[in-house]
Motif scaffolding. Structure first.
Motif, short mmCIF file in Angstrom:
data_model
loop_
_atom_site.label_atom_id
_atom_site.label_comp_id
_atom_site.label_asym_id
_atom_site.label_seq_id
_atom_site.Cartn_x
_atom_site.Cartn_y
_atom_site.Cartn_z
N ALA A 21 66.48 -46.87 2.34
CA ALA A 21 65.98 -47.61 1.18
C ALA A 21 64.50 -47.33 0.93
N LEU A 22 63.72 -47.14 2.02
CA LEU A 22 62.27 -47.03 1.88
C LEU A 22 61.75 -45.60 1.78
N LEU A 23 62.48 -44.62 2.33
CA LEU A 23 61.96 -43.26 2.33
C LEU A 23 61.65 -42.73 0.93
N PRO A 24 62.49 -42.96 -0.09
CA PRO A 24 62.12 -42.49 -1.43
C PRO A 24 60.82 -43.14 -1.93
N LEU A 25 60.58 -44.40 -1.57
CA LEU A 25 59.36 -45.09 -1.99
C LEU A 25 58.15 -44.57 -1.22
N ILE A 26 58.37 -44.16 0.03
CA ILE A 26 57.28 -43.57 0.82
C ILE A 26 56.91 -42.20 0.27
N ARG A 27 57.92 -41.43 -0.10
CA ARG A 27 57.65 -40.08 -0.63
C ARG A 27 56.82 -40.12 -1.91
N ASP A 28 57.09 -41.11 -2.78
CA ASP A 28 56.33 -41.15 -4.04
C ASP A 28 55.07 -42.00 -3.94
N GLY A 29 54.74 -42.46 -2.72
CA GLY A 29 53.46 -43.14 -2.50
C GLY A 29 53.44 -44.61 -2.80
N ARG A 30 54.57 -45.19 -3.18
CA ARG A 30 54.57 -46.62 -3.50
C ARG A 30 54.60 -47.50 -2.24
N MET A 31 55.00 -46.94 -1.12
CA MET A 31 54.95 -47.64 0.16
C MET A 31 54.35 -46.70 1.20
N VAL A 32 53.66 -47.30 2.19
CA VAL A 32 52.99 -46.51 3.23
C VAL A 32 53.53 -46.93 4.59
N PRO A 33 54.05 -45.98 5.39
CA PRO A 33 54.56 -46.35 6.71
C PRO A 33 53.42 -46.74 7.65
N ILE A 34 53.68 -47.71 8.52
CA ILE A 34 52.72 -48.12 9.54
C ILE A 34 53.44 -48.21 10.88
N LEU A 35 52.69 -48.19 11.96
CA LEU A 35 53.26 -48.30 13.30
C LEU A 35 54.38 -47.29 13.51
N ASP A 36 54.22 -46.08 12.94
CA ASP A 36 55.31 -45.11 13.00
C ASP A 36 55.45 -44.45 14.37
N ASP A 37 54.55 -44.78 15.30
CA ASP A 37 54.75 -44.30 16.67
C ASP A 37 55.52 -45.32 17.51
N TRP A 38 55.97 -46.39 16.87
CA TRP A 38 56.82 -47.39 17.51
C TRP A 38 58.23 -47.29 16.93
N ALA A 39 59.23 -47.43 17.80
CA ALA A 39 60.63 -47.39 17.37
C ALA A 39 61.17 -48.81 17.24
N THR A 40 62.15 -48.99 16.37
CA THR A 40 62.86 -50.26 16.25
C THR A 40 64.32 -50.06 16.65
N ASP A 41 64.99 -51.14 17.03
CA ASP A 41 66.38 -51.04 17.45
C ASP A 41 67.26 -50.59 16.29
N PRO A 42 68.06 -49.54 16.47
CA PRO A 42 69.02 -49.17 15.42
C PRO A 42 70.12 -50.21 15.32
N LEU A 43 70.68 -50.36 14.14
CA LEU A 43 71.72 -51.36 13.89
C LEU A 43 73.07 -50.66 13.75
N PRO A 44 74.06 -50.99 14.60
CA PRO A 44 75.37 -50.34 14.47
C PRO A 44 76.09 -50.78 13.19
N ILE A 45 76.80 -49.84 12.58
CA ILE A 45 77.55 -50.09 11.36
C ILE A 45 79.03 -49.86 11.63
N HIS A 46 79.86 -50.79 11.19
CA HIS A 46 81.31 -50.68 11.35
C HIS A 46 82.02 -50.84 10.00
N VAL A 47 83.20 -50.28 9.91
CA VAL A 47 84.12 -50.65 8.85
C VAL A 47 85.20 -51.49 9.52
N VAL A 48 85.52 -52.64 8.93
CA VAL A 48 86.43 -53.60 9.56
C VAL A 48 87.57 -53.92 8.59
#
Length: 317
Positions: free
Chosen positions: A245-272
């Motif tokens: 959702a955010l990468l297109p906004l980062i590419r066009d400069g409307r959002m700026v990534p911060i703390l990019d040397d820190w990782a966040t927990d990935p969220l598992p996705i299922h179809v149920v």
């Protein structure tokens, strides 16, 4: 009386917990539902349901008959599909539910290819960030993120969602850029709360064996992913959102990534989808299609840091 139709209606009434909901799910008049169930009871000379003004309850005979109906209807559908599969593509109404962000950013752009392959399927796509009751709301299958707490569903893992932390340039110009997650405690953050519990989610960060998990201060909390992104764009605070959702906004400069040397927990996705029910051809092809879509999507790749395990997953919810 069409006995098979009456069986289908009876199963829907039991699953939905009422005649009105069953009629809505099957898109037939409520009077027809009531007539078919009464016809079954007359033909069988047994009471299948206890009816009150507020609810229905299945009798002991009704519960036994319900299980037999499930098996009979599954066998009939399997026989029909085995004969028609080679000459007919899956068809009919397919009700799917998915989180708003996944639906708009991942599913929607790929759906033209799905309809090119399966032109006879009519898709009803529910888009919301609230959990739905598949049986009660007549949903064939759903795409869900995070922990699964419904043991009545069959779950198939189809990918993971990764997150990025960022803020609008105007916000960073006014409040500065944090260099450590704990500095966010002195910032404004846009929080996200659960539609089910109302609880605001903590943020988490990991780097070189150090893990930080904490609630974030903020002026606003939301429970819709599209509104959440818009809050970040408006400069209301730092956001932590899915990278697709955010990468297109980062590419066009409307959002700026911060703390990019820190990782966040990935969220598992299922179809149920519901268990103990025949998996129809239209549900089966959608499950396979969405599984392939997520497997090939660049935003669904695992990005966990070395030594960090993904959340444990089960084959069933």
């Amino acid at each position: 009386m069409n006995k098979l139709q009456a069986m289908e209606v009876f199963v829907q009434v039991v699953d939905a917990g009422g005649f009105t909901r069953a009629a809505e799910n099957m898109q037939i008049p409520k009077a027809t539902v009531s007539t078919l169930v009464q016809g079954l009871e007359t033909a069988l000379s047994v009471k299948l349901l206890h009816r009150t003004t507020r609810q229905i309850n299945v009798t002991a005979d009704g519960a036994a008959y319900y299980e037999r109906c499930l098996r009979i209807l599954a066998d009939v559908r399997e026989a029909e599909e085995s004969l028609s599969r080679t000459r007919l593509s899956p068809s009919g109404r397919l009700r799917v539910d998915a989180p708003t962000g996944l639906a708009s950013d991942v599913l929607m752009p790929a759906l033209p290819a799905f309809f090119d392959r399966y032109p006879d399927i009519v898709l009803e796509l529910g888009c919301s960030d609230r959990p739905v009751d598949l049986i009660e709301e007549g949903v064939d299958c759903a795409v869900r993120g995070g922990a699964l707490d419904d043991s009545t569903l069959i779950a198939r893992r189809i990918g993971v969602i990764n997150f990025v932390t960022c803020a609008a340039p105007a916000y960073l110009a006014r409040f500065g850029t944090p260099q450590h997650p704990r500095e966010l405690e002195r910032h404004r953050c846009v929080n996200y709360f659960s539609s089910k519990t109302g609880k605001t989610f903590d943020w988490n960060f990991t780097r070189d064996g150090e893990r930080v998990q904490l609630p974030m201060p903020g002026l606003i909390a939301l429970n819709d992913s599209n509104a959440y992104v818009q809050a970040g764009l408006a400069g209301l605070g730092v956001v932590q959102m899915t990278d697709f959702a955010l990468l297109p906004l980062i590419r066009d400069g409307r959002m700026v990534p911060i703390l990019d040397d820190w990782a966040t927990d990935p969220l598992p996705i299922h179809v149920v989808y519901p268990q103990n029910r025949h998996l129809s051809a239209k549900v089966r092809v959608f499950v396979e299609w969405v599984s392939d879509l997520f497997a090939s999507h660049p935003g669904m790749r695992v990005k966990a840091p070395p030594g960090q395990a993904l959340p444990s997953l089960e084959s069933a919810a």
